[in-house]
Design an enzyme around this catalytic site. Structure first.
Site, PDB file in Angstrom:
ATOM      1  N   CYS B 172      -0.906  22.225 -16.632  1.00 31.64           N
ATOM      2  CA  CYS B 172      -0.557  20.967 -17.284  1.00 31.64           C
ATOM      3  C   CYS B 172      -1.859  20.233 -17.611  1.00 31.64           C
ATOM      4  O   CYS B 172      -2.888  20.431 -16.970  1.00 31.64           O
ATOM      5  CB  CYS B 172       0.305  20.134 -16.346  1.00 31.64           C
ATOM      6  SG  CYS B 172       0.797  18.544 -17.040  1.00 31.64           S
ATOM      7  N   ASP B 174      -2.421  17.241 -17.176  1.00 37.07           N
ATOM      8  CA  ASP B 174      -2.596  16.210 -16.157  1.00 37.07           C
ATOM      9  C   ASP B 174      -3.947  16.385 -15.445  1.00 37.07           C
ATOM     10  O   ASP B 174      -4.298  17.492 -15.042  1.00 37.07           O
ATOM     11  CB  ASP B 174      -1.433  16.367 -15.159  1.00 37.07           C
ATOM     12  CG  ASP B 174      -1.310  15.201 -14.215  1.00 37.07           C
ATOM     13  OD1 ASP B 174      -2.327  14.838 -13.587  1.00 37.07           O
ATOM     14  OD2 ASP B 174      -0.197  14.646 -14.092  1.00 37.07           O
ATOM     15  N   HIS B 240       3.443  21.518 -11.864  1.00 35.21           N
ATOM     16  CA  HIS B 240       3.078  20.759 -10.665  1.00 35.21           C
ATOM     17  C   HIS B 240       4.141  19.764 -10.234  1.00 35.21           C
ATOM     18  O   HIS B 240       5.045  19.428 -10.989  1.00 35.21           O
ATOM     19  CB  HIS B 240       1.740  20.048 -10.873  1.00 35.21           C
ATOM     20  CG  HIS B 240       1.777  18.993 -11.940  1.00 35.21           C
ATOM     21  ND1 HIS B 240       1.783  17.642 -11.660  1.00 35.21           N
ATOM     22  CD2 HIS B 240       1.817  19.087 -13.292  1.00 35.21           C
ATOM     23  CE1 HIS B 240       1.801  16.958 -12.804  1.00 35.21           C
ATOM     24  NE2 HIS B 240       1.830  17.808 -13.804  1.00 35.21           N
ATOM     25  N   CYS B 251       5.345  15.831 -12.584  1.00 32.43           N
ATOM     26  CA  CYS B 251       4.873  16.003 -13.959  1.00 32.43           C
ATOM     27  C   CYS B 251       5.620  15.069 -14.907  1.00 32.43           C
ATOM     28  O   CYS B 251       6.835  15.167 -15.071  1.00 32.43           O
ATOM     29  CB  CYS B 251       5.080  17.456 -14.392  1.00 32.43           C
ATOM     30  SG  CYS B 251       4.455  17.775 -16.051  1.00 32.43           S
TER      31      CYS B 251
END
Lengths: 511, 511
Positions: B172, B174, B240, B251
């Site tokens: 991701c 992130d 995640h 997420c």
């Protein structure tokens, strides 16, 4: 799609009953200087003979296709003019529909007509709706019947004999080059990769990607040649100019300067070649060809190498000169003459390269004759006269001159410059007459890849939103209308309409 | 670049003399429910022992690198606060520069300081300038010294022994996953392909392109394996979740729902596999792995196959469980235990696949220990705490947790959703405190391709303009600042600054 239409339209001619415009060109403007192009036109008008290497049967077929396709688009304005005159009369809707059916071959959306009494007919919407409807019928026609089908396998075999496994051509996005594959060069459009860019300034990374894909297919599948065959990837640029109005009707992206257009194309070609050589080892390289097109009469010139084997901007063979020189010869003699000219000019070029060049020059003879025969040697519309803008990935069906200004693109953000050129052209062509710019957003996809259709639809919607954002003034005044379509190019079927700015009902009525 | 700075900075510590924030975590919030993650943290705090398979030396080195890098970014706010307090005093400029040199390791742009007396110091510009300066120093540091270098060749050999020639990982976007390669999985970042997307929803067409490129290199160059070796391309997704605050700190792209995140990743993996199988003949396929990451403590779970050999969303091996179960064993015994667990859960999986999974799980032991040792088993910043947004193609140097929200992208138009997530995160982190969002636009290029640098620069400028257009409100209020950089990833050198919104002088002063 279009179930109601389809039931009827196969009996109703695709050509409107009263064809409009185009044929019977009035010849060259008298106040323009007599350049090579016009001289040739005058010459052609006194010649009734045909070139021994030209294909008259094909010319007839191609002209028929060009005429009836363009006539369908060009019938829209006169028909709508007539309908406009009726809008406040009794029985308007019935009479309008009758006119549309008779002259356009399809019915108009009832809701637009029904609202006319309130103020007046929304002509912009109606015009865009008709263009999109005609485009859709044109596409269906193309993908159902194969007007332009040529022998792909035969050409592919010939190409391999010449030492090439791929012919990748980047013409300018200008609508006056949209017919370069099927008409000007007389190649089977399915056997050639075409990617159009403003000024023919193709994307090098995109080309490297295609090169990679092609090479892998050769290694893995032996298609079209096995990897151990010494065939090469041929990248070609087609730039353009206007012989009769060189300073105004040349390539806009290069300031209507033929020298700059050729130079730009050559630099891009060399950069692509270097990119392949530097990115891949083991002697990876490609071959290059630079072609110039006189958009007034569709005559090509192919650039020849200098003494170092590099493409020379100043040395080229002109297909028009060769046509004239061989007009009175026998076919075999004419063929030999052309081959000899290429041989003499070609220096150290491979035999295969010489064969391919000779082939393209001779192919162009038919198109030269086409323009001489049907357009008196010089198109009346030497300037822009496109009917719509096409933006996205696809448009295999667009093989006609001045039908489409085409921008090959993934995003508005990256293609903004190309699109601006198109919008500028249509601001003159349409907006200045109060008519909207019809823009088709199109994304072809490979149906065998999961989710590919959904992503293509997503691309359409994203690009449509970005277009409406970039050209907000036009859109909010009804002067930009869009049609969103996708197509499964793996299945090879028809286009699928996703949406349109014209009206919600278009999809309901049309499908 | 930065000639004046460079002369000095090698003697001045890259770490500010007074490091700020982070270390010495205060442990878990008492009012949060004790989940598995926190329980482990508590357990860890009473354990002083180390796992026989963990790499304590590397942990020390990695922690040092993480600490001093983040400390450099985190010194900016306190330093600027001090400077702010001085701005209307006599001798302000000299004192401010002395403070900056001492605490940040570089001088501030004189023009910003000099203008302070007129109204007040432009803190937003100064803050963004400092972040960009620190980012540039961080990059130079990374590309000059190799803090994270691991034995790539050794890993590549191991990977091939397991039956894979490429490991392509999509985490991701992130920031809490930015360290997944170098820290969580302890892999050599140069030997792994990383492409981050919001929700790990990677682009299938982009992956197909990479697959094609990889295969061609195998065929043409035999790198990393010859085409006749039955090795495969391994595509991995890392989704995640947060064990201690699952409903808020998971997420965002999947509504903080671990099940949906895993499902989304699995579907994308399968679609990519089908795409390769359907697009290429001769048994072309790829292998897949689905990994979940608990961002509170960096523990991974690897999903195991169901009875049909398909990845099962409900069956996985948890590295934390394995760590605990093997903590008191001898190294060889622990290794065998992990292998046996994988064997039992793995069903019909190839030996190579089992070996790779075992390897990743054991690698993760070091990171589990890292978090237990340095962060008391649970990060204090379990939520977002990124220092800047990175947008574009590149960012190889970003291998640290919560340093960067990273959007892999070509255009703002396509990546709008990913970028919006990043802007939203930074609206909370920075804008709500009156600080601007620092955004680095970055395009790496292959210097051996002609014109590639110019195109990368063009991409930077285009994306920068599109960002300023999309987030015009923020930009016009000084709440969005951008730095444009490119890097020749072929030459492997430093980054090159192209421009910045902060001030014209940044390039002059900094280079």
């Amino acid at each position: 799609m279009m179930s109601s239409r389809r039931k009827q339209s196969r009996s109703i001619a695709w050509v409107p009953t009263a064809p409009v415009g185009r044929p019977g060109a009035r010849g060259v403007d008298a106040d323009k200087p007599a350049t090579q192009g016009t001289a040739r036109a005058n010459l052609a008008s006194v010649q009734s003979g045909r070139h021994p290497l030209s294909n008259a049967t094909e010319n007839t077929r191609l002209f028929d296709y060009e005429q009836r396709t363009k006539a369908a688009f060009d019938a829209i304005v006169p028909t709508l003019k007539q309908i406009s005159g009726l809008q406040h009369e009794a029985d308007f809707e019935r009479r309008a529909q009758a006119l549309a059916q008779e002259q356009l071959g399809f019915a108009l959306p009832a809701t637009i007509l029904a609202d006319a009494w309130v103020t007046q007919l929304d002509m912009r919407r109606l015009f865009a709706w008709c263009v999109f409807q005609t485009y859709q019928r044109f596409c269906d026609d193309f993908f159902t019947n194969s007007f332009l089908s040529r022998l792909e396998t035969e050409f592919q075999t010939f190409l391999i004999e010449c030492g090439f496994h791929t012919l990748d051509i980047s013409p300018c996005a200008d609508g006056r080059l949209a017919h370069v594959i099927s008409y000007v060069l007389r190649l089977p459009h399915k056997a050639v990769r075409r990617k159009s860019y403003a000024g023919a300034m193709f994307d090098i990374e995109d080309s490297i990607e295609k090169w990679t894909e092609t090479e892998l297919q050769r290694f893995r599948e032996g298609i079209p040649t096995t990897a151990d065959m010494p065939t090469r990837y041929m990248k070609t640029v087609v730039y353009h100019f206007s012989s009769s109005d060189p300073e105004h009707e040349g390539c806009a992206a290069h300031g209507s300067d033929a020298g700059r257009a050729a130079q730009g194309g050559l630099e891009r070609l060399k950069a692509f070649q270097t990119a392949v050589e530097n990115s891949f080892c083991c002697g990876a390289s490609i071959d290059l060809m630079l072609i110039g097109l006189d958009t007034d009469n569709d005559t090509i010139r192919i650039h020849m190498p200098d003494r170092h084997g590099e493409i020379d901007l100043k040395r080229y063979l002109d297909a028009g000169d060769l046509y004239d020189a061989t007009l009175s010869m026998q076919a075999a003699q004419a063929q030999e003459y052309v081959s000899e000219q290429v041989r003499q000019a070609g220096g150290e070029m491979s035999n295969g390269m010489q064969r391919l060049m000779g082939y393209l020059l001779v192919n162009n003879f038919s198109q030269i004759e086409y323009v001489r025969q049907y357009y008196d040697g010089r198109y009346r519309d030497i300037g822009h006269a496109e009917r719509f803008i096409g933006a996205g990935i696809g448009f295999e069906e667009v093989q006609l001159r001045n039908l489409t200004y085409f921008a090959y693109m993934q995003t508005v953000e990256e293609a903004a410059a190309d699109l601006d050129v198109g919008i500028k052209i249509f601001s003159k062509l349409n907006v200045s007459h109060g008519l909207p710019i019809p823009l088709v957003v199109r994304f072809d996809y490979h149906g065998q890849v999961p989710g590919a259709r959904e992503r293509a639809v997503g691309h359409c919607q994203r690009v449509d939103a970005a277009l409406n954002d970039r050209y907000a003034d036009l859109a909010s005044n009804g002067l930009l209308h869009t049609l969103q379509v996708v197509r499964d190019c793996h299945a090879g079927g028809r286009i699928e309409v996703i949406g349109t700015s014209v009206m919600d009902e278009v999809t309901e009525e049309a499908h």
